[in-house]
Design an enzyme around this catalytic site. Structure first.
Site, mmCIF file in Angstrom:
data_model
loop_
_atom_site.group_PDB
_atom_site.id
_atom_site.type_symbol
_atom_site.label_atom_id
_atom_site.label_comp_id
_atom_site.label_asym_id
_atom_site.label_seq_id
_atom_site.Cartn_x
_atom_site.Cartn_y
_atom_site.Cartn_z
ATOM 1 N N TRP A 111 0.837 -1.189 0.000
ATOM 2 C CA TRP A 111 0.000 0.000 0.000
ATOM 3 C C TRP A 111 0.881 1.252 0.000
ATOM 4 O O TRP A 111 1.843 1.366 0.765
ATOM 5 C CB TRP A 111 -0.916 0.002 1.229
ATOM 6 C CG TRP A 111 -1.682 1.287 1.356
ATOM 7 C CD1 TRP A 111 -2.812 1.627 0.684
ATOM 8 C CD2 TRP A 111 -1.356 2.404 2.184
ATOM 9 N NE1 TRP A 111 -3.212 2.896 1.030
ATOM 10 C CE2 TRP A 111 -2.341 3.405 1.954
ATOM 11 C CE3 TRP A 111 -0.332 2.670 3.076
ATOM 12 C CZ2 TRP A 111 -2.318 4.630 2.608
ATOM 13 C CZ3 TRP A 111 -0.308 3.900 3.730
ATOM 14 C CH2 TRP A 111 -1.308 4.867 3.490
ATOM 15 N N ASP A 122 -16.087 12.422 -1.329
ATOM 16 C CA ASP A 122 -15.466 11.157 -0.953
ATOM 17 C C ASP A 122 -16.149 10.552 0.281
ATOM 18 O O ASP A 122 -17.278 10.909 0.641
ATOM 19 C CB ASP A 122 -13.964 11.375 -0.735
ATOM 20 C CG ASP A 122 -13.137 10.172 -1.168
ATOM 21 O OD1 ASP A 122 -13.212 9.125 -0.496
ATOM 22 O OD2 ASP A 122 -12.409 10.278 -2.175
ATOM 23 N N ASP A 123 -15.450 9.657 0.942
ATOM 24 C CA ASP A 123 -15.951 8.886 2.077
ATOM 25 C C ASP A 123 -16.461 9.805 3.197
ATOM 26 O O ASP A 123 -15.953 10.901 3.408
ATOM 27 C CB ASP A 123 -14.807 8.011 2.591
ATOM 28 C CG ASP A 123 -15.257 6.938 3.562
ATOM 29 O OD1 ASP A 123 -16.456 6.877 3.882
ATOM 30 O OD2 ASP A 123 -14.384 6.165 4.004
ATOM 31 N N LYS A 125 -16.753 7.019 -7.650
ATOM 32 C CA LYS A 125 -15.451 6.471 -7.257
ATOM 33 C C LYS A 125 -15.747 5.215 -6.452
ATOM 34 O O LYS A 125 -16.248 5.292 -5.333
ATOM 35 C CB LYS A 125 -14.669 7.489 -6.425
ATOM 36 C CG LYS A 125 -13.315 6.991 -5.929
ATOM 37 C CD LYS A 125 -12.619 8.057 -5.075
ATOM 38 C CE LYS A 125 -11.293 7.555 -4.508
ATOM 39 N NZ LYS A 125 -10.667 8.586 -3.631
ATOM 40 N N TRP A 126 -15.462 4.053 -7.025
ATOM 41 C CA TRP A 126 -15.828 2.750 -6.453
ATOM 42 C C TRP A 126 -14.606 2.182 -5.739
ATOM 43 O O TRP A 126 -13.646 1.774 -6.374
ATOM 44 C CB TRP A 126 -16.292 1.824 -7.576
ATOM 45 C CG TRP A 126 -16.758 0.470 -7.186
ATOM 46 C CD1 TRP A 126 -16.064 -0.484 -6.485
ATOM 47 C CD2 TRP A 126 -18.018 -0.129 -7.512
ATOM 48 N NE1 TRP A 126 -16.810 -1.632 -6.354
ATOM 49 C CE2 TRP A 126 -18.009 -1.451 -6.976
ATOM 50 C CE3 TRP A 126 -19.142 0.301 -8.207
ATOM 51 C CZ2 TRP A 126 -19.089 -2.318 -7.127
ATOM 52 C CZ3 TRP A 126 -20.219 -0.564 -8.354
ATOM 53 C CH2 TRP A 126 -20.194 -1.858 -7.814
ATOM 54 N N ASP A 127 -14.662 2.134 -4.416
ATOM 55 C CA ASP A 127 -13.508 1.711 -3.629
ATOM 56 C C ASP A 127 -13.659 0.267 -3.171
ATOM 57 O O ASP A 127 -14.758 -0.303 -3.178
ATOM 58 C CB ASP A 127 -13.338 2.635 -2.417
ATOM 59 C CG ASP A 127 -11.882 2.873 -2.056
ATOM 60 O OD1 ASP A 127 -11.033 2.029 -2.422
ATOM 61 O OD2 ASP A 127 -11.584 3.893 -1.412
ATOM 62 N N CYS A 128 -12.544 -0.323 -2.746
ATOM 63 C CA CYS A 128 -12.517 -1.697 -2.228
ATOM 64 C C CYS A 128 -11.277 -1.806 -1.367
ATOM 65 O O CYS A 128 -10.187 -2.062 -1.862
ATOM 66 C CB CYS A 128 -12.480 -2.691 -3.385
ATOM 67 S SG CYS A 128 -12.122 -4.401 -2.882
ATOM 68 N N CYS A 138 -11.078 2.076 -7.698
ATOM 69 C CA CYS A 138 -10.166 2.363 -6.594
ATOM 70 C C CYS A 138 -10.143 1.158 -5.666
ATOM 71 O O CYS A 138 -11.158 0.487 -5.488
ATOM 72 C CB CYS A 138 -10.613 3.615 -5.843
ATOM 73 S SG CYS A 138 -9.518 4.102 -4.490
ATOM 74 N N ASP A 153 -2.633 5.432 -3.224
ATOM 75 C CA ASP A 153 -2.973 6.462 -2.251
ATOM 76 C C ASP A 153 -1.785 7.385 -1.985
ATOM 77 O O ASP A 153 -1.940 8.424 -1.340
ATOM 78 C CB ASP A 153 -3.424 5.819 -0.933
ATOM 79 C CG ASP A 153 -4.868 5.334 -1.007
ATOM 80 O OD1 ASP A 153 -5.595 5.746 -1.920
ATOM 81 O OD2 ASP A 153 -5.259 4.525 -0.140
#
Length: 719
Positions: free
Chosen positions: A180, A347-348, A461-464, A510, A532
């Site tokens: 990461w 965002d989040d 924005k599709w995060d995982c 993402c 990131d």
């Protein structure tokens, strides 16, 4: 007379051999590549005879040696890693595949498919090897379809997408690994006898440690513009494995496909198991040509909306993290409008009420707006953005759940978790079971519900953020070895439904940074988030690594507060890809604000060159404290050069930088752009005109000993 008769008899014999071989030679070709298969008439088996630079003459192809078996099976006479391993109903673990037929057809303009059918002569098992060739782009896709007609399920233990054979004196493998915020570190090593594996067992966010692509150089280490190289990648958003095996004769086998770890697959009668696509190219002109072929192919055929424009944006994440409200977001929208970007991205942190999303410890899975933060909902934000002349985008992480959430409390049976074990959390969250059709409906419903209620949302924005932990599916019950595969298939089912209903909806892929970046997922996403880590010097290395396989328009790059470099340096680095900002603009100096506005305008004006042009990597950050990348459009009448001094030594001797991709006999004017207001260019070449021949053979001085210094040069043909 006897000599003449003997000559005629020899000629007839050669002709007879050629005619006999016409039925058993199967060429897969592009403009520059030949992949040749042959059938041994004595045993009926398929062999790979050749892979390399294109062979144009049938008479030469006829003289190729038979080579190595094309799709090696387990249990017979081969001594090395098999492409396929099965267990039959009667306990027999062997397979012997023989050639049955092949056919070729045009799938679409610019893409031709060849299918070779193989069958076992003792058991009703069939394997179809599919090859899709893109002649102009020199890309070949390969995948397998495995099926059978036995009375009961057959167990698959190995099921490779591709097996390629190479013969060379030496092999140099470049892998792209890291962690990461430290993704795609390029490391080259020589292969020797035995096996080298690149794989992942993370399930989702599968590429966190090792990216799903590699490059292999033959005879000598990989170089940018000379030498033979093979580039390969797998289209699979889950566990994959590349196996490189050098045998006792110094031949190399490359096996690519799903990682079979913990994934024995029970294949039902008449069910077709389709492996992911292995996508590769071969270049005799070094890494640069292979990359440009991959990038051009991706834009034309694979990447969602690959030939359409991209939106610049301002994201609030690093500007606010979870600490925001409606008024603060609207103020940032004003900054986006002033900056001149196309979109504001929230965002989040915007969702959940029982457990409001104030940190990453709670709320994930509860996709309703937090009323204390957004009393007027997403609709208010969409309207505010529209009124300011910009689009509105939204962050989601629909495959995940916090244990501290209403979703977890109501549907623990939807969560991948082990019975009779304490739960293990990665980033305080767990993974929803995408093999479960109910979960697929739920995940699809997140996007569909938001789009139905707020059709003005222009981007997701599709995060995982988590790999699969607590590896057990309540839904699959006694078929746990199917989890890693069915989970990915379930994700694709959802993404396909979204694409069908919202075909023009752009989305960013993402995954805690670069945890997902494969070409199967990118059929559904317009771009991905490489890392990131947005520190600009680190980003030069990260973007350099990804550029070997991905076009600039597929990589989102944001200007942030990471690092102490000047705003100009940070912005110039981000401008090499799809430009965005993740910073409070109003906290910058007036000069920096003005610079950013001009940089955005320049990026938009030149985006067709940067995002759709051919890329040339001119100076590697791995080889010095400098880096340079250039983009040229198809007609070579416009180009953009990015040059960076990272941390050079004092009084370092600088050499001129030679450009590429220009017309030798054309004249080009050079103009430095993206200058800080009130400053002038220090480059001697600024405002001058040169021939393409001069620029490519002599070059221009663009590097200096000044740390974190950057130049962007617009190159225009002068008629």
């Amino acid at each position: 007379m006897k000599i003449r008769l003997l000559f005629l008899l020899c000629l007839m014999a050669v002709s007879a051999v050629l005619r006999a071989n016409e039925k058993t030679v199967i060429p897969i070709t592009t403009d520059n590549i030949s992949l040749i298969y042959k059938v041994d008439d004595s045993n009926g088996r398929l062999y790979q005879s050749y892979l390399g630079q294109k062979l144009s003459f049938d008479s030469d192809i006829a003289q190729l040696p038979l080579g190595n078996e094309a799709y090696i099976t387990h249990g017979m006479e081969d001594y090395f890693e098999p492409a396929i391993r099965v267990l039959h109903n009667d306990g027999n673990p062997s397979l012997l595949l023989k050639y049955v037929s092949h056919e070729s057809k045009q799938l679409q303009p610019g893409a031709n498919e060849t299918v070779i059918t193989l069958k076992d002569d003792k058991y009703p098992v069939e394997v179809k090897l599919h090859f899709i060739a893109y002649p102009k782009e020199n890309i070949i896709k390969e995948f397998a379809e495995i099926s059978h007609q036995e009375k009961k399920p057959v167990t698959l233990y190995n099921y490779a997408s591709s097996l390629l054979h190479l013969n060379s004196g030496k092999y140099f493998l470049t892998e792209f690994s890291g962690d990461w915020a430290h993704e795609v570190n390029m490391k080259e090593s020589e292969l020797s006898f035995g096996k080298k594996m690149l794989d992942t067992k993370l399930g989702s966010r599968a590429n966190m440690f090792c990216s799903p692509f590699f490059l292999l150089a033959l005879d000598r280490k990989a170089e940018e513009n000379v030498g033979e190289v093979l580039f390969g990648t797998i289209g699979w958003t889950g566990n994959y494995r590349f196996t490189f095996e050098v045998d006792n004769e110094n031949s190399l086998r490359i096996l690519s496909g799903i990682n079979p770890y913990a994934s024995e697959y029970s294949l039902k009668p008449n069910e077709v198991f389709r492996t992911p696509e292995f996508i590769f190219t071969y270049s005799a002109e070094g890494k640069g040509k292979a990359s440009r072929d991959f990038q051009r192919w991706a834009r034309r055929y694979q990447l969602k909306d690959g030939e359409k424009p991209r939106m610049t944006l301002l994201n609030n994440w690093e500007a606010t993290y979870f600490d925001f409200n409606e008024d603060k977001l609207i103020a940032i929208m004003d900054e986006a409008a002033t900056l001149g970007v196309d979109m504001f991205l929230l965002d989040d942190g915007w969702f959940a009420n029982k457990y409001p999303r104030s940190s990453d410890h709670q709320g994930l899975g509860d996709w309703e707006e937090t009323v204390t933060k957004l009393p007027n909902g997403i609709g208010k934000l969409v309207k505010e953005a529209t009124d300011k002349g910009i689009k509105f985008g939204l962050w989601i992480e629909p495959e995940m759940v916090n244990p501290k959430s209403e979703l977890y409390e109501k549907h623990k049976d939807w969560v991948i978790h082990l019975p009779n074990r304490d739960e293990y959390y990665f980033r305080n969250q767990m993974v929803l079971d995408m093999s479960n059709p109910e979960v697929q409906d739920f995940v699809y419903g997140i996007v569909d519900g938001l789009m139905t209620k707020y059709p003005g949302i222009a981007y997701f924005k599709w995060d995982c953020n988590s790999p699969i932990t607590n590896i057990y599916s309540p839904y699959l019950k006694n078929q746990q070895s199917h989890l890693y595969i069915e989970h990915v298939r379930g994700l694709y089912n959802v993404l396909e439904r979204i694409k069908q209903k919202y075909p023009n909806l752009p989305m960013m892929l993402c995954s805690g940074g670069g945890g997902r970046c494969d070409y199967e997922a990118l059929k559904y996403f317009t771009e991905f988030w490489p890392s990131d880590n947005t520190e600009p010097v680190e980003r030069i290395f990260i973007q350099w690594g990804y550029s070997h396989f991905f076009p600039a328009k597929s990589m989102a790059a944001h200007v942030t507060s990471w690092g102490k470099q000047p705003v100009k340096f940070r912005t110039d680095v981000a401008s090499m890809c799809k430009l965005g900002f993740d910073i409070r603009i109003n906290e910058m100096s007036q000069a920096d604000q003005q610079y950013c506005k001009e940089a955005v305008a320049n990026f938009k004006r030149l985006s067709d060159v940067i995002l759709d042009g051919d890329q040339y990597r001119l100076a590697s950050p791995y080889e010095s404290e400098h880096a340079a990348v250039m983009y040229a459009n198809e007609s070579a009448n416009k180009a953009v050069l990015f040059a960076f001094d990272m941390y050079p030594r004092y009084a370092e001797m600088m050499q001129p930088l030679r450009l590429q991709g220009l017309k030798k006999d054309a004249r080009y004017e050079l103009k430095e752009i993206n200058l800080v207001p009130g400053t002038k260019s220090r480059l001697e070449c600024n405002g001058r005109t040169f021939s393409g021949e001069f620029l490519m053979n002599v070059g221009i001085p663009v590097f200096s000993s000044r740390p974190t210094n950057s130049h962007v040069i617009e190159i225009t043909e002068v008629k």
